[in-house]
Design a protein around this motif. Structure first.
Motif, PDB file in Angstrom:
ATOM      1  N   ALA A 176       0.835  -1.196   0.000  1.00  0.00           N
ATOM      2  CA  ALA A 176       0.000   0.000   0.000  1.00  0.00           C
ATOM      3  C   ALA A 176       0.872   1.249   0.000  1.00  0.00           C
ATOM      4  N   TRP A 177       0.323   2.305  -0.577  1.00  0.00           N
ATOM      5  CA  TRP A 177       0.951   3.624  -0.467  1.00  0.00           C
ATOM      6  C   TRP A 177       0.439   4.260   0.830  1.00  0.00           C
ATOM      7  N   ASP A 178       1.200   4.189   1.880  1.00  0.00           N
ATOM      8  CA  ASP A 178       0.757   4.785   3.146  1.00  0.00           C
ATOM      9  C   ASP A 178       1.970   5.301   3.907  1.00  0.00           C
ATOM     10  N   LEU A 179       2.313   4.672   5.008  1.00  0.00           N
ATOM     11  CA  LEU A 179       3.478   5.049   5.805  1.00  0.00           C
ATOM     12  C   LEU A 179       4.570   4.000   5.665  1.00  0.00           C
ATOM     13  N   ALA A 180       5.801   4.451   5.592  1.00  0.00           N
ATOM     14  CA  ALA A 180       6.930   3.520   5.558  1.00  0.00           C
ATOM     15  C   ALA A 180       8.090   4.146   6.313  1.00  0.00           C
ATOM     16  N   ASP A 181       8.697   3.379   7.201  1.00  0.00           N
ATOM     17  CA  ASP A 181       9.848   3.843   7.978  1.00  0.00           C
ATOM     18  C   ASP A 181      11.122   3.239   7.397  1.00  0.00           C
ATOM     19  N   TYR A 182      12.132   4.085   7.237  1.00  0.00           N
ATOM     20  CA  TYR A 182      13.409   3.634   6.703  1.00  0.00           C
ATOM     21  C   TYR A 182      14.551   4.305   7.464  1.00  0.00           C
ATOM     22  N   ARG A 183      15.681   3.611   7.515  1.00  0.00           N
ATOM     23  CA  ARG A 183      16.923   4.266   7.929  1.00  0.00           C
ATOM     24  C   ARG A 183      17.713   4.566   6.660  1.00  0.00           C
ATOM     25  N   MET A 184      17.955   5.851   6.434  1.00  0.00           N
ATOM     26  CA  MET A 184      18.707   6.284   5.269  1.00  0.00           C
ATOM     27  C   MET A 184      20.114   6.690   5.709  1.00  0.00           C
ATOM     28  N   ARG A 185      21.054   6.516   4.807  1.00  0.00           N
ATOM     29  CA  ARG A 185      22.437   6.945   5.066  1.00  0.00           C
ATOM     30  C   ARG A 185      22.815   7.936   3.977  1.00  0.00           C
TER      31      ARG A 185
END
Length: 309
Positions: free
Chosen positions: A230-239
């Motif tokens: 789904a297009w909703d919320l997504a949590d990521y760790r970016m560098r």
């Protein structure tokens, strides 16, 4: 892309993920020739004949009713996103009375209202994505966060627009941005799956899928799973190469009256080091202040109002 064949593949992959015990069926010691449920078992759970269900999987039966699709969704334990995707693949509206336009979608552009909305976010990183995950627009910090190595004006030219799925699988800079790259890759593929269900007659979408299948074995493996996201919320760790690690939430909001367009805004927890990093990124990429065209000579004492006049 033929939606009926896509429907059959989706049903087969979802059926293969279920064990008899998952749906309350007894398991015996017999050696099963197929992974997951058999066709007859699923047909029984959905309340349809095995021959009819077989025709659905083979793409031979058209115009499955809403009632049958709902029964299959329940039997397959589909979540809401997968349920909507099943409707799309079968060519029916998600709501009663809603018709689907089965024609090639019109070219995409960003409206003036959407550009004003982007401006309203200020320094919060924002990008606007189209139905194929093309970048249609971004603000300065959105460009700096996601693709600072690309020309910031590229979304304005349909021939040069970045595509986020293409970047995830074919761009080394983007791969390096995500600490958990496999999660980002699964999300990108799952959203393309949704697009294929909704726009099966889009030739540019078909060309994108073909390109990624040809050039990325990782994409091919994920594509064969027929999973949707789904297009909703997504949590990521970016560098990020400029400001280091950032824990972010990417939140997608559908843009009204713009078919398939979504605005994705990126935030970090208030008071966190990640929020500080986003602030630093905005400052580092801010344009230099314009020089004063009428510089005043330095003085040893403040000038009076009469002297300035």
């Amino acid at each position: 892309m033929k939606s009926k064949s896509q429907l059959g593949r989706f049903l087969r992959t979802r059926r293969a993920l279920l064990k008899p015990s998952d749906v309350g069926l007894r398991e015996f010691d017999e050696r099963r020739r197929v992974p997951g449920l058999r066709r007859d078992e699923l047909a029984r759970l959905a309340g349809v004949s095995e021959s009819y269900y077989t025709r659905l999987e083979q793409g031979l039966s058209l115009n499955a009713s809403v009632e049958v699709l709902d029964a299959l969704a329940r039997a397959l334990r589909l979540d809401e996103t997968e349920h909507r995707h099943l409707y799309d693949l079968a060519g029916v509206g998600r709501m009663a009375g809603r018709d689907r336009a089965r024609r090639a979608p019109a070219p995409e552009h960003v409206s003036e209202a959407t550009r004003r909305l982007i401006d309203a976010f200020g320094d919060t990183p924002v990008i606007v994505l189209g139905r194929r995950s093309d970048v249609l627009a971004w603000n300065r910090t959105g460009h700096a966060l996601f693709a600072g190595h690309l020309d910031p004006s590229s979304p304005d030219d349909p021939a040069r627009r970045p595509n986020t799925a293409r970047l995830v699988f074919r761009d080394a800079h983007t791969r390096g941005l995500y600490e958990d790259w496999p999660k980002k890759a699964r999300d990108a593929v799952g959203r393309l799956r949704l697009a294929v269900g909704r726009y099966p007659d889009d030739p540019l979408l078909a060309a994108l899928i073909g390109e990624l299948v040809m050039h990325s074995p990782e994409f091919t493996d994920l594509w064969s799973e027929h999973r949707v996201r789904a297009w909703d919320l997504a949590d990521y760790r970016m560098r990020h190469p400029l400001v280091g690690p950032i824990d972010v939430t990417q939140q997608a909001v559908q843009i009204p009256d713009e078919q398939g367009q979504r605005l994705v805004a990126v935030t970090a927890a208030a008071g966190s080091a990640s929020q500080t990093a986003l602030t630093l990124l905005a400052q580092a990429t801010a344009p230099a202040p314009a020089a004063d065209p009428y510089p005043r000579p330095a003085t040893d004492h403040p000038t009076t109002l009469s002297e300035r006049l």
